[in-house]
Design a protein around this motif. Sequence first.
Motif, PDB file in Angstrom:
ATOM      1  N   SER A   1      43.685  41.483  43.856  1.00  0.00           N
ATOM      2  CA  SER A   1      44.036  42.583  44.671  1.00  0.00           C
ATOM      3  C   SER A   1      45.484  42.142  45.324  1.00  0.00           C
ATOM      4  O   SER A   1      45.849  40.968  45.294  1.00  0.00           O
TER       5      SER A   1
ATOM      6  N   GLU B   1      35.781  44.199  43.187  1.00  0.00           N
ATOM      7  CA  GLU B   1      36.165  44.338  41.844  1.00  0.00           C
ATOM      8  C   GLU B   1      35.574  43.156  40.942  1.00  0.00           C
ATOM      9  O   GLU B   1      35.289  43.379  39.683  1.00  0.00           O
ATOM     10  N   ALA B   2      35.448  42.045  41.506  1.00  0.00           N
ATOM     11  CA  ALA B   2      34.765  40.898  40.770  1.00  0.00           C
ATOM     12  C   ALA B   2      33.497  41.167  40.418  1.00  0.00           C
ATOM     13  O   ALA B   2      32.933  41.011  39.460  1.00  0.00           O
TER      14      ALA B   2
ATOM     15  N   LYS C   1      32.953  43.862  37.782  1.00  0.00           N
ATOM     16  CA  LYS C   1      33.203  43.044  36.606  1.00  0.00           C
ATOM     17  C   LYS C   1      31.868  42.260  36.039  1.00  0.00           C
ATOM     18  O   LYS C   1      31.424  42.310  34.814  1.00  0.00           O
TER      19      LYS C   1
ATOM     20  N   ALA D   1      39.315  42.703  46.446  1.00  0.00           N
ATOM     21  CA  ALA D   1      39.055  41.667  45.144  1.00  0.00           C
ATOM     22  C   ALA D   1      37.755  41.188  44.664  1.00  0.00           C
ATOM     23  O   ALA D   1      37.243  41.178  43.690  1.00  0.00           O
TER      24      ALA D   1
ATOM     25  N   ALA E   1      39.135  38.806  39.373  1.00  0.00           N
ATOM     26  CA  ALA E   1      39.708  39.836  39.982  1.00  0.00           C
ATOM     27  C   ALA E   1      40.694  39.531  41.069  1.00  0.00           C
ATOM     28  O   ALA E   1      40.395  38.699  41.713  1.00  0.00           O
TER      29      ALA E   1
ATOM     30  N   THR F   1      42.754  36.450  44.880  1.00  0.00           N
ATOM     31  CA  THR F   1      41.986  36.299  43.837  1.00  0.00           C
ATOM     32  C   THR F   1      40.502  35.782  43.884  1.00  0.00           C
ATOM     33  O   THR F   1      40.355  34.727  44.802  1.00  0.00           O
TER      34      THR F   1
END
Length: 102
Positions: free
Chosen positions: A33, A76-77, A80, A73, A31, A39
């Motif tokens: 941003s 979000e990671a 996921k 980031a 992920a 990352t």
Amino acid sequence: MGLNDILRQAQIMQKKMTQMQEDLKTRTVEASSGGGMVTVTASGAREILSLSIDPAVVDPQDVDMLQDLILAAVNEALKKATQMAEEEMGQLTGGMKIPGMF
């Protein structure tokens, strides 16, 4: 279906779940941003494996922005990774939710 059949199925399910958890440790999600400025790579076991920061986003006068990009980031990671684990678990359990699994 007898008790022995139920116990055998439970043992098979346990083996499959253990294998799936080991497999998730080797799978990754990524992920980013800030348009790719930060990352993050995480394993399916929800462990952060790497963090990459574009030097252009490192501004000593605006540390707050960099912190926000990193948090976005990472979150979000992890989201996921959780989704990937839930999808795998859903395939294993036929969509049945087992409390405490993920």
